[in-house]
Design a protein around this motif. Sequence first.
Motif, PDB file in Angstrom:
ATOM      1  N   VAL A  17      35.547   4.072  70.748  1.00 49.59           N
ATOM      2  CA  VAL A  17      36.147   4.768  71.887  1.00 49.59           C
ATOM      3  C   VAL A  17      37.166   5.782  71.411  1.00 49.59           C
ATOM      4  CG1 VAL A  17      37.624   4.480  73.917  1.00 49.59           C
ATOM      5  CG2 VAL A  17      35.732   2.915  73.526  1.00 49.59           C
ATOM      6  N   ALA A  18      37.998   5.394  70.439  1.00 54.13           N
ATOM      7  CA  ALA A  18      39.009   6.311  69.933  1.00 54.13           C
ATOM      8  C   ALA A  18      38.369   7.554  69.347  1.00 54.13           C
ATOM      9  CB  ALA A  18      39.869   5.608  68.878  1.00 54.13           C
ATOM     10  N   ASP A 155      44.811   5.997  63.048  1.00 54.45           N
ATOM     11  CA  ASP A 155      44.347   5.091  61.994  1.00 54.45           C
ATOM     12  C   ASP A 155      45.358   5.112  60.845  1.00 54.45           C
ATOM     13  OD1 ASP A 155      43.057   3.780  59.913  1.00 54.45           O
ATOM     14  OD2 ASP A 155      41.094   4.625  60.402  1.00 54.45           O
ATOM     15  N   PRO A 156      45.996   3.973  60.566  1.00 53.90           N
ATOM     16  CA  PRO A 156      47.036   3.962  59.523  1.00 53.90           C
ATOM     17  C   PRO A 156      46.535   4.306  58.126  1.00 53.90           C
ATOM     18  CG  PRO A 156      47.180   1.998  60.900  1.00 53.90           C
ATOM     19  CD  PRO A 156      45.873   2.672  61.231  1.00 53.90           C
ATOM     20  N   SER A 157      45.230   4.292  57.930  1.00 50.69           N
ATOM     21  CA  SER A 157      44.711   4.604  56.599  1.00 50.69           C
ATOM     22  C   SER A 157      44.797   6.087  56.279  1.00 50.69           C
ATOM     23  CB  SER A 157      43.252   4.138  56.465  1.00 50.69           C
ATOM     24  OG  SER A 157      42.396   4.920  57.283  1.00 50.69           O
ATOM     25  N   ASN A 158      44.910   6.939  57.309  1.00 48.71           N
ATOM     26  CA  ASN A 158      44.918   8.369  57.015  1.00 48.71           C
ATOM     27  C   ASN A 158      45.648   9.239  58.031  1.00 48.71           C
ATOM     28  OD1 ASN A 158      42.648   9.413  59.014  1.00 48.71           O
ATOM     29  ND2 ASN A 158      41.847   7.582  58.053  1.00 48.71           N
ATOM     30  N   ALA A 185      42.857   5.281  66.458  1.00 46.52           N
ATOM     31  CA  ALA A 185      42.367   6.569  66.951  1.00 46.52           C
ATOM     32  C   ALA A 185      42.307   7.591  65.829  1.00 46.52           C
ATOM     33  CB  ALA A 185      43.276   7.076  68.075  1.00 46.52           C
ATOM     34  N   ASP A 186      41.506   8.631  66.033  1.00 44.91           N
ATOM     35  CA  ASP A 186      41.330   9.673  65.031  1.00 44.91           C
ATOM     36  C   ASP A 186      42.468  10.693  65.030  1.00 44.91           C
ATOM     37  OD1 ASP A 186      39.004   8.522  64.211  1.00 44.91           O
ATOM     38  OD2 ASP A 186      37.668   9.943  65.207  1.00 44.91           O
ATOM     39  N   VAL A 188      46.705  11.500  67.035  1.00 45.83           N
ATOM     40  CA  VAL A 188      47.731  11.021  67.958  1.00 45.83           C
ATOM     41  C   VAL A 188      47.368  11.353  69.403  1.00 45.83           C
ATOM     42  CG1 VAL A 188      49.177  13.100  67.764  1.00 45.83           C
ATOM     43  CG2 VAL A 188      50.221  10.912  68.362  1.00 45.83           C
ATOM     44  N   ARG A 189      46.747  12.509  69.648  1.00 48.40           N
ATOM     45  CA  ARG A 189      46.393  12.862  71.017  1.00 48.40           C
ATOM     46  C   ARG A 189      45.275  11.968  71.552  1.00 48.40           C
ATOM     47  NH1 ARG A 189      48.557  17.828  72.903  1.00 48.40           N
ATOM     48  NH2 ARG A 189      50.700  17.797  72.131  1.00 48.40           N
ATOM     49  N   ALA A 190      44.377  11.520  70.693  1.00 49.39           N
ATOM     50  CA  ALA A 190      43.346  10.578  71.125  1.00 49.39           C
ATOM     51  C   ALA A 190      43.976   9.249  71.521  1.00 49.39           C
ATOM     52  CB  ALA A 190      42.307  10.374  70.024  1.00 49.39           C
ATOM     53  N   ALA A 191      44.969   8.796  70.761  1.00 50.30           N
ATOM     54  CA  ALA A 191      45.688   7.561  71.107  1.00 50.30           C
ATOM     55  C   ALA A 191      46.415   7.735  72.434  1.00 50.30           C
ATOM     56  CB  ALA A 191      46.678   7.203  70.002  1.00 50.30           C
ATOM     57  N   LEU A 192      47.017   8.892  72.634  1.00 50.13           N
ATOM     58  CA  LEU A 192      47.749   9.174  73.874  1.00 50.13           C
ATOM     59  C   LEU A 192      46.826   9.083  75.088  1.00 50.13           C
ATOM     60  CD1 LEU A 192      50.515  10.221  75.049  1.00 50.13           C
ATOM     61  CD2 LEU A 192      49.527  12.520  74.853  1.00 50.13           C
TER      62      LEU A 192
END
Length: 273
Positions: A17-18, A155-158, A185-186, A188-192
């Motif tokens: 989804v993210a 995503d904390p990996s990148n 999420a890919d 920050v705006r996707a997470a938002l």
Amino acid sequence: MFGLRLALGRRDGCRAVARAVSVAVLGFGLTLAAPAAMAQDVLVLAAASTKNAVEKLASQFKAKTGMSVTSSFAASSALAKQIENGAPADIFISADLDWMDYLQQRNLIKADSRVNLLGNELVVVAPKGSPIKPDLSKGGTLAAQLGDGRLATGDPSNVPVGKYAKAALEKLGQWTAVEPKLARADSVRAALVLVSRGEVPLGIVYRTDAAIDPGVEVAAVFPPDSYPAIVYPAALTAISKSSHAAAFLDYIKSPDGMAVWKEFGFVPAPKAP
């Protein structure tokens, strides 16, 4: 496209989804072959969190100079990889130092043009009107407050915002409990968007992102000493072809440019220790 619903019980579903939301929000990245008509445009690849400010800066710059600016926004990690793979960018604006360093180490930016441009703040957002008050105390109960829900962030990996979020939660002794509940999420705006649409109960974003979305509210602010200082560097790329790129970079760090950044909630970059 926006009828997606987060499969709260499965991490893979959250990631899917993210990614889908990221495409919907930011799905206009530059292709590797720029049209001839864009040859003299200033081509900017900028961190997703800078979208609204960069678009206003570009509009003002064109009004003042007649020079056009074309922009593409995504996570800094994705943009740095695009540049590494030959995307025809003139300017890169990153949401952290790491991805600018990545390009500089590969001689893909003009190091003498590099500047630490902006700062920001890390916050937890909830859908507007949510009763949740996230516990960001040392050893707090954020994971329990999520219940069966997920916590959206990059995503904390990148993705820089995810890296800052991980650092903050580790400092607060909450990472181990919260990590299994992440919706990665890919950008920050996707997470938002996931928070704004009620797909998840909470998300970690920058204060500037929270300010531009009426569907969310700041539910908590991370202690400033719980994560590394947020720094947005900017630089000309090594392959820049536009004769106007340096002028736009000068403009976005000028007093007029900084006034626009301030309007959208950014602050000057913190001074190096």
